[in-house]
Design an enzyme around this catalytic site. Structure first.
Site, PDB file in Angstrom:
ATOM      1  N   GLU A   1      25.790  66.471  43.827  1.00 11.67           N
ATOM      2  CA  GLU A   1      24.918  67.054  44.846  1.00 11.67           C
ATOM      3  C   GLU A   1      25.516  66.781  46.223  1.00 11.67           C
ATOM      4  O   GLU A   1      26.396  65.928  46.390  1.00 11.67           O
ATOM      5  CB  GLU A   1      23.499  66.481  44.763  1.00 11.67           C
ATOM      6  CG  GLU A   1      22.497  67.272  45.612  1.00 11.67           C
ATOM      7  CD  GLU A   1      21.045  66.879  45.362  1.00 11.67           C
ATOM      8  OE1 GLU A   1      20.160  67.638  45.793  1.00 11.67           O
ATOM      9  OE2 GLU A   1      20.809  65.822  44.762  1.00 11.67           O
TER      10      GLU A   1
ATOM     11  N   HIS B   1      25.922  71.028  43.482  1.00 12.11           N
ATOM     12  CA  HIS B   1      24.484  71.267  43.311  1.00 12.11           C
ATOM     13  C   HIS B   1      23.895  71.719  44.642  1.00 12.11           C
ATOM     14  O   HIS B   1      23.476  70.908  45.469  1.00 12.11           O
ATOM     15  CB  HIS B   1      23.822  69.975  42.821  1.00 12.11           C
ATOM     16  CG  HIS B   1      22.360  70.108  42.533  1.00 12.11           C
ATOM     17  ND1 HIS B   1      21.871  70.382  41.276  1.00 12.11           N
ATOM     18  CD2 HIS B   1      21.277  69.986  43.334  1.00 12.11           C
ATOM     19  CE1 HIS B   1      20.550  70.414  41.316  1.00 12.11           C
ATOM     20  NE2 HIS B   1      20.163  70.181  42.556  1.00 12.11           N
TER      21      HIS B   1
ATOM     22  N   ASP C   1      31.682  67.885  37.574  1.00 15.86           N
ATOM     23  CA  ASP C   1      31.554  69.032  38.473  1.00 15.86           C
ATOM     24  C   ASP C   1      30.602  70.035  37.842  1.00 15.86           C
ATOM     25  O   ASP C   1      31.015  71.049  37.274  1.00 15.86           O
ATOM     26  CB  ASP C   1      32.932  69.657  38.724  1.00 15.86           C
ATOM     27  CG  ASP C   1      32.878  70.803  39.722  1.00 15.86           C
ATOM     28  OD1 ASP C   1      31.835  70.947  40.405  1.00 15.86           O
ATOM     29  OD2 ASP C   1      33.866  71.554  39.826  1.00 15.86           O
TER      30      ASP C   1
END
Length: 864
Positions: free
Chosen positions: A421, A370, A409
């Site tokens: 993240e 992310h 993922d």
């Protein structure tokens, strides 16, 4: 990024999943490591890779970034610079200050590792981008802070944008504070103090001290703009962290006392952005040599083969933080968490069935982390798709599995945010763990070609001369500059000091003998023989041939310390780029001094002395062991014979558990005892003293200041005499000096009407002239106590908020405490420890939750 609102969701999810939570099993559901990948112990590569997230998250001028797919952004910010926080582009002050100080802590502990792997230059660029911004974001008025910029951009507006930072444009609001933001100011202060410690930037220390003062003025955390993202309920932990580093930087004991008073007694969480108590406790332990508090917590947490999962959100960051701290403790104490940390990193790198949690590490690395810039995508619609990121975010640590062992993922939705993240604070702990693991195991090597990274240079470089006390032991090469050759490269031929043979025979005629020394602040200097010479020419060498900012100082051996000691004189260091960074300076011996001390002020990097020449004669290199032993303790003969008239007052030097020097003096049968002390600083009129008779009540009288003030006599070698009146007929009295500018030693003790003797017992530590052990700390508790005092007794187990009942509010309060977002009182901590194991964690939270839903009774507490 962690939001406050997620806490309620996690608690609700916990209640909904009662069958799982109430099973009584260990909540760290990750499996033990069973598969070892070939690259799992390549800690050199891991440290190298771990730095690149900071290049990828640079904001403003990115010319120093090593990442090829980044360029300048947000140049219209009121103060350009700093770093993007995570997968977004906000600059949040608290995690940024935490990340900067934590990676600099890793450099402080393991600078030889960085040097031997050729990573020093890369690290310095990253660190400088942090500290340059902190200084630009701080407005000084003299030595005081007028305001600080603690945040750039608003979380909500920023999160609504998915795209590259280069295309974001004006991000809007800048958050300034003229008061408050104490938590963030303290984190900035810690990072800048470390910049001074690691690299000698005096300006950084000035800003650090001003920011710390600003932080302590209001003691109010930042609120506006941080809510729901990085809000903090308490700034004491941040201040303890900053104060501890300011003590390391300055040896001003008031900082150490602040650090101790602000650091919680009851450790219970990893070193993390929301709670730096554990990190502060480590630095305090390093300075006091007492690791019982830290190791007590680590022993309860860092064990077993299961993956340590302390939280659903970003579990790998806490895991790496615990690895880093445990290895620092292993370095400085008798603990050894090396194999535990190695096993945890094995899991993170793929010994868990294959999945690893470091981007770009191998074929099983995350490909959808992310991160807006790495994604290469320009809309949420595109980002929510299944295509992998277009750019490889090399070395980035993703959140890792949650407590149920689930990892996804993917870039979006709740589980993606929690487990995939990346962030500045996550990465700081990976950097620390990687450096510590390489230091411990010395395995792996760096790589020369990395996708998405510009030119990679990993040529080993000499480490810098420390601005603090050298880490070398006296048994090391005595005449070599402390950090000239990386200790991890024993086969490398030293080229920095070709003439520094430790046993060189001085030439005859006009040679000038050189002795390397360290002053009480840990600064290296050299005492040069100039007896009989009208001048001495000294040749110095630096590692940085562009260091034109350094200046020098001489101090003749017959100078008045109160007036002339270390006064800058008339030379400026101008290394010759064409001559190995060498330059010469001359001392004109107009006062016929027998010796002269030579010093370099504010060097960019380390200096060494090459030679010294009397009156143009023959030169010699240093020939004596560095003065790591006392030079002003002529009376401390270990086997002194007492005088025979029965009135001698034996003095024994001791050290209390906090590393503070004091003296136990025999006063049996005497009405009073006169004690003569000596200081290195004859202008030290602020120090005061304390007596403690051997029959005193420690709880009442121990180390109570009494009626003497240290007033060293400038005309008498800095000596002064104090008198203890033995009104209680004590057999011994302990003598101590409070708040000394520099170290003190005891010269003699005389019983009333008797003769004097000097200390007769071998000191437990080098007296106050030993450069690395200047005993300037002030005890905050009795020497017979240990810092880990018995916690407050519970009054109602489960009642964490101390409102008289056990309810879901106690679960919430405890979880906020574990996240570093709320403090508990000592009574609340005692109540929260429902399994009575002296360690508050989420197991306690679950037991309280069971009580709330009536699966256990409150009368079952404590759970044994």
């Amino acid at each position: 990024m962690k939001h406050t609102s997620k806490l309620a969701k996690r608690i609700a999810a916990g209640i909904m999943s009662a069958a799982l939570l109430f099973s009584g099993s260990n909540l760290s559901f990750a499996k033990p490591a069973t598969v070892k990948a070939a690259d799992n112990d390549n800690y050199a590569k891991l440290l190298q890779y771990s730095l690149y997230l900071y290049d990828a998250n640079m904001c403003g001028d990115t010319s120093s970034s090593a990442i090829s797919w980044r360029s300048n952004c947000h140049m219209n910010d009121e103060v350009p610079g700093g770093y993007h926080d995570a997968g977004d582009h906000v600059m949040f002050g608290l995690p940024q200050g935490y990340a900067a100080s934590t990676i600099n802590w890793s450099y402080y502990e393991y600078k030889d590792v960085y040097a031997s792997l050729g990573l020093t230059d890369h690290f310095k660029k990253i660190s400088k981008h942090f500290t340059d911004f902190f200084k630009k974001a701080t407005v000084l008025n003299g030595d005081s802070v007028s305001k600080i910029l603690y945040q750039k951009g608003e979380g909500g507006a920023d999160h609504a944008y998915w795209g590259a930072p280069e295309q974001q444009g004006d991000r809007g609001r800048m958050f300034w504070a003229t008061n408050g933001a104490s938590d963030i100011a303290a984190e900035y202060a810690a990072a800048l103090a470390l910049d001074y410690i690691n690299f000698g930037d005096a300006e950084s220390l000035k800003y650090a001290e001003a920011l710390y003062k600003f932080s302590c003025r209001d003691n109010q955390c930042a609120i506006e703009g941080t809510g729901g993202f990085y809000d903090s309920a308490n700034c004491a932990d941040d201040q303890a962290w900053a104060a501890a580093w300011l003590y390391v930087a300055t040896k001003n004991e008031s900082y150490l006392n602040d650090a101790k008073s602000k650091n919680t007694q009851y450790l219970g969480w990893a070193h993390a952005w929301g709670n730096v108590d554990l990190g502060a406790a480590c630095i305090i332990a390093e300075q006091t040599k007492d690791w019982s508090k830290v190791n007590g917590y680590l022993n309860s947490t860092c064990s077993g083969s299961n993956y340590l999962c302390m939280d659903d959100w970003g579990s790998a960051r806490y895991n790496c933080g615990m690895q880093f701290v445990s290895l620092v403790a292993s370095k400085h104490s008798d603990a050894d968490f090396g194999n535990w940390a190695k096993g945890q990193m094995d899991y993170i790198l793929g010994a868990n069935g294959g999945q690893n949690y470091v981007v770009g590490w191998n074929s099983n690395s995350p490909t959808h982390c992310h991160h807006r810039a790495a994604s290469g995508m320009s809309s949420y619609d595109e980002a929510n798709g299944s295509a992998p990121n277009k750019n490889v975010l090399v070395g980035a640590l993703v959140g890792g599995p949650n407590k149920a062992g689930v990892y996804a993922d993917q870039r979006s939705d709740e589980i993606g945010y929690q487990t995939n993240e990346v962030a500045l604070d996550y990465q700081a702990n990976l950097v620390g763990a990687a450096a510590a693991l390489y230091d411990k195991f010395k395995t792996g090597s760096t790589v020369s070609n990395i996708e998405g990274v510009g030119s990679v240079s990993t040529t080993p470089t000499p480490t810098e001369a420390p601005t603090q006390a050298p880490t070398q032991q006296p048994s090391e090469q005595p005449t070599q500059a402390p950090t000239q050759t990386p200790t991890q490269t024993p086969t490398q031929t030293p080229t920095e000091q070709p003439t520094q043979a430790p046993t060189q025979t001085p030439s005859t005629g006009s040679d000038a003998k050189i002795i390397e020394k360290t002053n009480p602040e840990g600064k290296t200097y050299w005492t040069v023989d100039c007896q009989g010479a009208s001048s001495v020419t000294v040749t110095l060498r630096t590692n940085n041939s562009t260091d034109y900012e350094a200046s020098g100082a001489f101090n003749p051996g017959n100078a008045s310390p109160a007036k002339d000691y270390w006064e800058p004189t008339d030379y400026t260091a101008k290394p010759d780029v064409n001559n190995n960074g060498e330059f010469t300076v001359t001392y004109n011996n107009t006062t016929n001094a027998s010796t002269v001390d030579v010093y370099v002020w504010w060097p960019k990097e380390g200096y060494s002395i090459v030679s010294a020449v009397k009156d143009g004669g023959t030169s010699v290199t240093p020939t004596e062991t560095p003065t790591q032993t006392p030079t002003q303790t002529p009376t401390q003969t270990p086997t002194q014979t007492p005088s025979s008239d029965g009135t001698e007052a034996k003095a024994i030097e001791k050290t209390n558990p906090e590393g503070k020097t004091y003296w136990t003096v025999d006063c049996q049968g005497a009405e009073e005892v006169e004690v003569t002390l000596r200081t290195n600083n004859s202008t030290d009129y602020e120090a005061s003293g304390a007596f403690n008779p051997g029959n005193a009540s420690p709880a009442k009288d121990y180390w109570e200041p009494t009626d003497y003030t240290a007033k060293p006599d400038v005309n008498n070698n800095g000596e002064f005499t104090v008198t203890y009146k033995n009104t209680t007929n004590a057999s011994t009295v302990d003598v101590y000096v409070w708040w000394p500018k520099e170290g003190y030693s005891i010269v003699s003790a005389v019983k009333k009407g008797g003769s004097s003797v000097t200390p007769t017992q071998t000191p437990t530590q080098a007296p106050t002239q030993t450069p690395t052990q200047t005993p300037t700390q002030t005890p905050t508790q009795t020497p017979t106590q240990t810092p880990t005092q018995t916690p407050t007794q519970a009054t109602k187990y489960g009642d964490a908020d101390c409102d008289g009942s056990v309810s879901i509010l106690d679960v919430i309060s405890l979880n906020k405490y574990l996240l570093g977002r709320q403090q508990l009182t000592d009574a609340g901590k005692a109540n929260a420890d429902v399994d009575a194991n002296n360690n508050i964690n989420e197991t306690d939270s679950l037991y309280i939750l069971k009580c709330v839903v009536e699966l256990v009774k409150q009368s079952d507490f404590p759970i044994r």
